[in-house]
Design an enzyme around this catalytic site. Structure first.
Site, PDB file in Angstrom:
ATOM      1  N   LYS A 113       0.823  -1.209   0.000  1.00  0.00           N
ATOM      2  CA  LYS A 113       0.000   0.000   0.000  1.00  0.00           C
ATOM      3  C   LYS A 113       0.857   1.259   0.000  1.00  0.00           C
ATOM      4  O   LYS A 113       0.483   2.265  -0.595  1.00  0.00           O
ATOM      5  CB  LYS A 113      -0.959  -0.006   1.200  1.00  0.00           C
ATOM      6  N   LYS A 193      -5.998 -10.249  -7.991  1.00  0.00           N
ATOM      7  CA  LYS A 193      -7.116 -10.579  -7.126  1.00  0.00           C
ATOM      8  C   LYS A 193      -8.283  -9.632  -7.429  1.00  0.00           C
ATOM      9  O   LYS A 193      -8.070  -8.450  -7.688  1.00  0.00           O
ATOM     10  CB  LYS A 193      -6.652 -10.396  -5.674  1.00  0.00           C
ATOM     11  N   LYS A 196     -12.390  -3.964  -6.075  1.00  0.00           N
ATOM     12  CA  LYS A 196     -13.139  -2.837  -6.611  1.00  0.00           C
ATOM     13  C   LYS A 196     -12.188  -1.786  -7.195  1.00  0.00           C
ATOM     14  O   LYS A 196     -12.421  -1.253  -8.265  1.00  0.00           O
ATOM     15  CB  LYS A 196     -13.988  -2.224  -5.493  1.00  0.00           C
TER      16      LYS A 196
END
Ligand code: TRP
Length: 325
Positions: A113, A193, A196
């Protein structure tokens, strides 16, 4: 009573997709009565990524609506919103003081991240796993259903529990992962994976038309150019998905026909779309009913929150006593 406490959390993305459903929610629904089950919409975790504060209430509402539509039953489990209970942040602070920075630096999700959001590497992103440990420990949970991407965080939680108990006395049980048996669900690109934010997902409340359209361009077996080419179901994401929605005998037939070049990707996708749409239909119908009664969803979250509050306060009292606060 006597049931083990189970805790799990889900991000309020607002648009839950079939990856969330297969990887987590479907199993939560199945096992909710086997445990003293607590499910949390983790809005505090969602703050670690840049977000629009005006959207957040809607995201939480939509996420809770779909969880209930999928079959979480407020008579059999507790569903609530993380920020409703002050104990999550309170316990987290206490736990940060026994968590080595080096442990957090090793977390692969943090490293990923931090790469993705270079302009917003905030301290919350770094301490995210400590908040997750606090979520679990606040209810003294023993069982935590997680996907493989959260195993490292759960291992860190176990570490924190051991360190706490060793330093301050036995307060917490060591939580065990309940690993999802579903295969990792890749997105329509067939690679990453399903997620959204990667725009490769099929939403649980998407219309049949939209689902068919997305599937039409979904990635299958790259080696297969013509229908008569032998297919490789073992590398095809659509075949993996069939495995989750179609009966095993039919999956075996599909694999045979695909390998023999008898069943083309277009027909295979069409069959998958039919099965998916059929499974989503009752979920979408319940979601529509709940959307018409938003205050009912609010009431369920508040009632879940009330139950959690009393429990969380007992743990905070135990912790304060143990830590000499
Ligand atoms: N971090 C988890 C995820 O992104 C969500 C989560 C937050 C969670 N707190 C938790 C999962 C506690 C299990 C237990 O998927």
């Amino acid at each position: 009573m006597g049931k083990k406490v189970l805790f799990s959390g889900i991000q309020p993305t607002g648009e839950l997709h079939i990856g969330n459903y297969l990887g987590a929610i479907k199993n939560w629904v199945k096992i909710q009565s086997d445990y003293d089950s607590i499910f949390c919409v983790v809005d505090l975790h969602a703050q670690t990524i840049e977000y629009d504060q005006k959207e957040m209430p809607r995201r939480v509402q939509k996420t809770a609506t779909v969880l209930l539509a999928c079959g979480l039953d407020p008579e059999r489990c507790t569903l609530f919103k993380q920020s409703y209970i002050p104990g999550h942040s309170e316990l987290m602070w206490r736990l940060t003081t026994i968590t080595p920075i080096g442990d957090l630096e090793r977390m692969t999700q943090y490293k990923d991240k931090a790469q993705q959001h270079r302009d917003n590497i905030n301290a919350g992103l770094f301490t995210y796993p400590v908040l997750m440990a606090a979520d679990i420990m606040l209810y003294k949970a023993e069982v935590v259903p997680v996907g493989d991407d959260q195993v490292q965080h759960l291992e860190l939680t176990r570490e924190i529990v051991r360190r706490f108990n060793h330093r301050f006395g036995e307060v917490f049980p060591e939580p065990k992962p309940l690993l999802s048996t579903a295969p990792r669900i890749r997105g329509l690109d067939g690679k990453a994976k399903m997620s959204k934010s990667l725009n490769n997902a099929i939403g649980l409340t998407e219309s049949p038309d939209s689902i068919r359209k997305k599937l039409a361009s979904a990635f299958t077996d790259p080696a297969r150019l013509r229908r008569s080419d032998p297919g490789h179901p073992e590398v095809c994401n659509i075949f993996t998905l069939h495995g989750q929605f179609s009966p095993p005998a039919r999956c075996a037939e599909i694999a045979g026909a695909c390998t023999a070049g008898m069943l083309g990707c277009v027909d295979c996708k069409r069959e998958f779309a039919d099965r998916l749409i059929a499974e989503l239909e009752p979920i979408q119908a319940r979601a529509a009913e709940l959307r018409a009664k938003p205050e009912r969803v609010q009431e369920i979250l508040r009632e879940g929150g009330r139950r959690c509050r009393a429990r969380s306060e007992r743990t905070i009292a135990d912790v304060n006593r143990a830590m000499g606060l």
